[in-house]
Design an enzyme around this catalytic site. Sequence first.
Site, mmCIF file in Angstrom:
data_model
loop_
_atom_site.group_PDB
_atom_site.id
_atom_site.type_symbol
_atom_site.label_atom_id
_atom_site.label_comp_id
_atom_site.label_asym_id
_atom_site.label_seq_id
_atom_site.Cartn_x
_atom_site.Cartn_y
_atom_site.Cartn_z
ATOM 1 N N ASP A 184 40.937 36.317 35.310
ATOM 2 C CA ASP A 184 41.234 37.740 35.107
ATOM 3 C C ASP A 184 41.346 38.340 36.503
ATOM 4 O O ASP A 184 40.327 38.655 37.130
ATOM 5 C CB ASP A 184 40.100 38.405 34.321
ATOM 6 C CG ASP A 184 40.365 39.879 34.077
ATOM 7 O OD1 ASP A 184 41.530 40.246 33.864
ATOM 8 O OD2 ASP A 184 39.397 40.656 34.101
ATOM 9 N N GLU A 241 46.092 36.038 33.785
ATOM 10 C CA GLU A 241 46.655 37.214 33.110
ATOM 11 C C GLU A 241 47.946 37.641 33.792
ATOM 12 O O GLU A 241 48.020 37.729 35.016
ATOM 13 C CB GLU A 241 45.665 38.383 33.124
ATOM 14 C CG GLU A 241 46.198 39.577 32.328
ATOM 15 C CD GLU A 241 45.226 40.739 32.291
ATOM 16 O OE1 GLU A 241 44.082 40.533 31.845
ATOM 17 O OE2 GLU A 241 45.608 41.842 32.715
ATOM 18 N N ASP A 301 34.563 41.093 33.306
ATOM 19 C CA ASP A 301 35.647 40.312 33.911
ATOM 20 C C ASP A 301 35.512 38.832 33.573
ATOM 21 O O ASP A 301 36.506 38.137 33.376
ATOM 22 C CB ASP A 301 35.638 40.495 35.430
ATOM 23 C CG ASP A 301 35.584 41.962 35.811
ATOM 24 O OD1 ASP A 301 36.644 42.567 35.989
ATOM 25 O OD2 ASP A 301 34.463 42.489 35.907
#
Lengths: 186, 186
Positions: free
Chosen positions: B7, B68, B141
């Site tokens: 992430d 991501e 996260d």
Amino acid sequence: MRVLGVDPGLTRCGVGVVDSLRGRRAALVAAGVVRTDPDTSVDLRLLGIAQGLDQWLDEYVPDVVAVERVFAQHNAGTVMGTAQAAGLAMVAAARRGIPVALHTPSEVKAAVTGSGSAGKEQVQRMVQNILTLAAPPKPADAADALALAITHLWRPAGALQGGERGGGLTPAQKAWAAAEHAAKRR
Amino acid sequence: MRVLGVDPGLTRCGVGVVDSLRGRRAALVAAGVVRTDPDTSVDLRLLGIAQGLDQWLDEYVPDVVAVERVFAQHNAGTVMGTAQAAGLAMVAAARRGIPVALHTPSEVKAAVTGSGSAGKEQVQRMVQNILTLAAPPKPADAADALALAITHLWRPAGALQGGERGGGLTPAQKAWAAAEHAAKRR
């Protein structure tokens, strides 16, 4: 002092190396472009940029790496790749302990032409004049990278040392300082 | 198969490692966050991210790295650092010959909750359930990175092989496929 300028991009990443000479003159050392194939996956393209920049740093061993500062507002279609290429240039320099300087496009234009709103061709012609070349450097990405390197060489003394501004600055340096000041207020 | 999810972020970069088990189950291997100091210069922060990701890759040797996908439209204030951290993750994987997969936030939500518009807490609870943890993984996260890894494990067969869709997909996988399809049309 030797500066390696990077005009970041995913398809074409411009690189230009300039040495400072006495009397505010500068000499071309090398310029070129790291290219990647748009048909390749992004991870392999970014790896190509990283490896290409590594080669330039290993071959020319600059004292400073000057990278164009990328803003989120610009060129939504390509800004991700541009930002990522700029990040790779910063990390490649940092891994070697080489200081990194970021300069905005307005600063670059002001430094080499005296006007923060100069056109691309005007920047290329001034890079040609400053480096006393027979023709403007090609391709444009290489010329922009050289302009970044020159911008760093010609930065106002106060820009790094935090000292007083305005003493003995050329018109281009004054315009650079104004553009830098404007950028900091964003 | 072992997937390392990332992430991306400049201040906090989430990392999560998941192994696939029989019967569409998954097991937590490790999760955490690579942090950098906002008071440090960007080049050194990016170097910290790159070095942190290198350590994770060297320690856990994943088969795939799932990152991501960052869009230019989102979070103008932090999108540059986020894009650059994502780029560093891709290059770190590519240097090791590890395949990289990009998944959108909508794909991740759809994969783990069945809805592409699920909230962050819902995603965290589902990550807890899927990995049979006593509590939701912290910080957020790290949970998001685990969700990315799970998303990649549970991607529809057709997503990688280009084969027919829809045969034997779970509701979550169908939602994932729909979200993926929507993302491709942007």
